[in-house]
Structures are given as C-alpha cells and as structure tokens.
Design an enzyme around this catalytic site. Sequence first.
Site, PDB file in Angstrom:
ATOM      1  N   GLU A  60       7.900   0.989   4.939  1.00  0.00           N
ATOM      2  CA  GLU A  60       7.427  -0.082   5.826  1.00  0.00           C
ATOM      3  C   GLU A  60       7.655  -1.402   5.107  1.00  0.00           C
ATOM      4  OE1 GLU A  60       3.180  -0.004   6.557  1.00  0.00           O
ATOM      5  OE2 GLU A  60       3.320  -1.462   8.199  1.00  0.00           O
ATOM      6  N   HIS A  74       0.836  -1.206   0.000  1.00  0.00           N
ATOM      7  CA  HIS A  74       0.000   0.000   0.000  1.00  0.00           C
ATOM      8  C   HIS A  74       0.866   1.248   0.000  1.00  0.00           C
ATOM      9  CE1 HIS A  74       0.574  -0.719   4.407  1.00  0.00           C
ATOM     10  NE2 HIS A  74       0.675   0.594   4.459  1.00  0.00           N
ATOM     11  N   HIS A 112       3.975   7.102   3.778  1.00  0.00           N
ATOM     12  CA  HIS A 112       4.939   6.008   3.610  1.00  0.00           C
ATOM     13  C   HIS A 112       4.499   5.064   2.509  1.00  0.00           C
ATOM     14  CE1 HIS A 112       2.244   3.958   6.659  1.00  0.00           C
ATOM     15  NE2 HIS A 112       2.493   2.898   5.909  1.00  0.00           N
TER      16      HIS A 112
END
Lengths: 134, 134
Positions: free
Chosen positions: B130, B7, B79
């Site tokens: 991430e 994502h 992010h």
Amino acid sequence: MLGRVNHIAIAVPDLAAATASYRDTLGARVSQPQVLPEHGVTVVFVELPNTKVELLEPLGEYSPIAAFLEKNPSGGMHHICYEVSDIIAAREQLVKSGARMLGSGEPQTGAHGKPVLFLHPKDFFGTLIELEQI
Amino acid sequence: MLGRVNHIAIAVPDLAAATASYRDTLGARVSQPQVLPEHGVTVVFVELPNTKVELLEPLGEYSPIAAFLEKNPSGGMHHICYEVSDIIAAREQLVKSGARMLGSGEPQTGAHGKPVLFLHPKDFFGTLIELEQI
C-alpha cells in the site's frame, strides 16, 4: 516488551530481480547482497527512514526459507523482527504466558550477530515473530 | 519514492484475542478497536516506537481481507504500507515501470483518511504494497 520494528523480512525466489524492483521501480535505497551461509540466506537490505525491509533468497540445501517458498513460489512476507532489551527476560515472560519458541528455545546468534529467538506463528495468529536483543 | 513504513497490516480471525496477545503476552501498547465499515475491517493499532502494526478483523459481508483469511484461517501478514509524498507522481513512475495497481488505479481514501493505492502483489514478489500519501 516489544521495542522497535527492526525489520520486515520478505522471502523472494530471485534476489537480483527483487532488488532491482525495490531500487528502480519503488525508488528505495538497497544494499549490496550479503551472503550468509550459516543462516542459509542471501540478504539485501532495503533502507527506509524508520526501519528496514530484508529481502531474503534461499542459500544452500537447508535454507530456513525453502519451505516457505515452496508454499509461496512468488515469495511473500516471511517474518517481522522486534527489538527487545533483554531476550532472556522476554523469553521468561513469553513462556509464562504459554507462548512457544521455535527450535531449542535458546537464543541463537542472528543474521546481525545479536541474540535472537523465533516465536511459534501458531501462537501469534499466523505471524512468525523474531525477537532480537539490541 | 518509498518513505517511512507507515504500518504492517496483520489479518486476524479474532481481534479481541489478538489484541490481548499483543498487549499481555508481547507487552505492546494497543489502541481501542476502531470500526471502519467503509473499509470492511475493524482495526486495532499496535504502537511501536518507530512504526505501527495494524491488526485487522473482517467486518461485513464484503471485507477486503475475507479471501485472505479463507486461505490463511489463523491469520497472517497481509500488507505493508509505505508513505509517499506525492501519490500521483508515484503512480506515474510505477505505471512507467509496468507495475499494476489494484482496482481502478485511482487513489482512494484509506483508513487514515489519506489517499492510498495498492500495488499488485504479483509485481512485487508476493507482497501486497500500500502507498499512502502523507
């Protein structure tokens, strides 16, 4: 309207170092750098299984990412590009909703040779959105 | 090491308004809001054909996106999350390369219930990365 995420663009001050980092530290497949004088950037594609990241370094005096790098000297996420099937229809729907385009509002030929439009980040919560007709 | 883009996370000051914008103006499929008190955010998923965008609104006093929104009051790209098959192996390779993790360096349970690590944006040209074990 929104189709696939075509790419996520990341502006970097040092393309060679960023490419090495994505290739060697993060273990991703990266392309050779492509020099795009008409777009004011040199780009390296980071190929992921479902989309790509584009690492952009400013090129020339009037690079469209120069101001971003002045504000963010280390670099950062610059824009996200979504595919649309019909960019004129997309523009009509956007204009009806009150969304603003950057520049003339006419689709330009983007870095992949396809028609693109950029939407004003103020209308989309600080995110610069590129639409690309695929 | 890097797998799919799981994502792209976008921090927004007003989740209801951002959800309406992605649904109505951009014509995307959006989820119901999910309240995640243990992660300090409320999230709406924007489902694209090949990945998803997560719209994040701060929740509670100690939201991890509060500082970002103080710096970027309109919101912005926060992010990017990549999938990895083995987060411990990924961490070992990253530490060997000199990359730093945020926090303790131990994988935490992320918003999707999977082990995640965040990498220091200073080591990756201003981009907060991430890693999520899938």
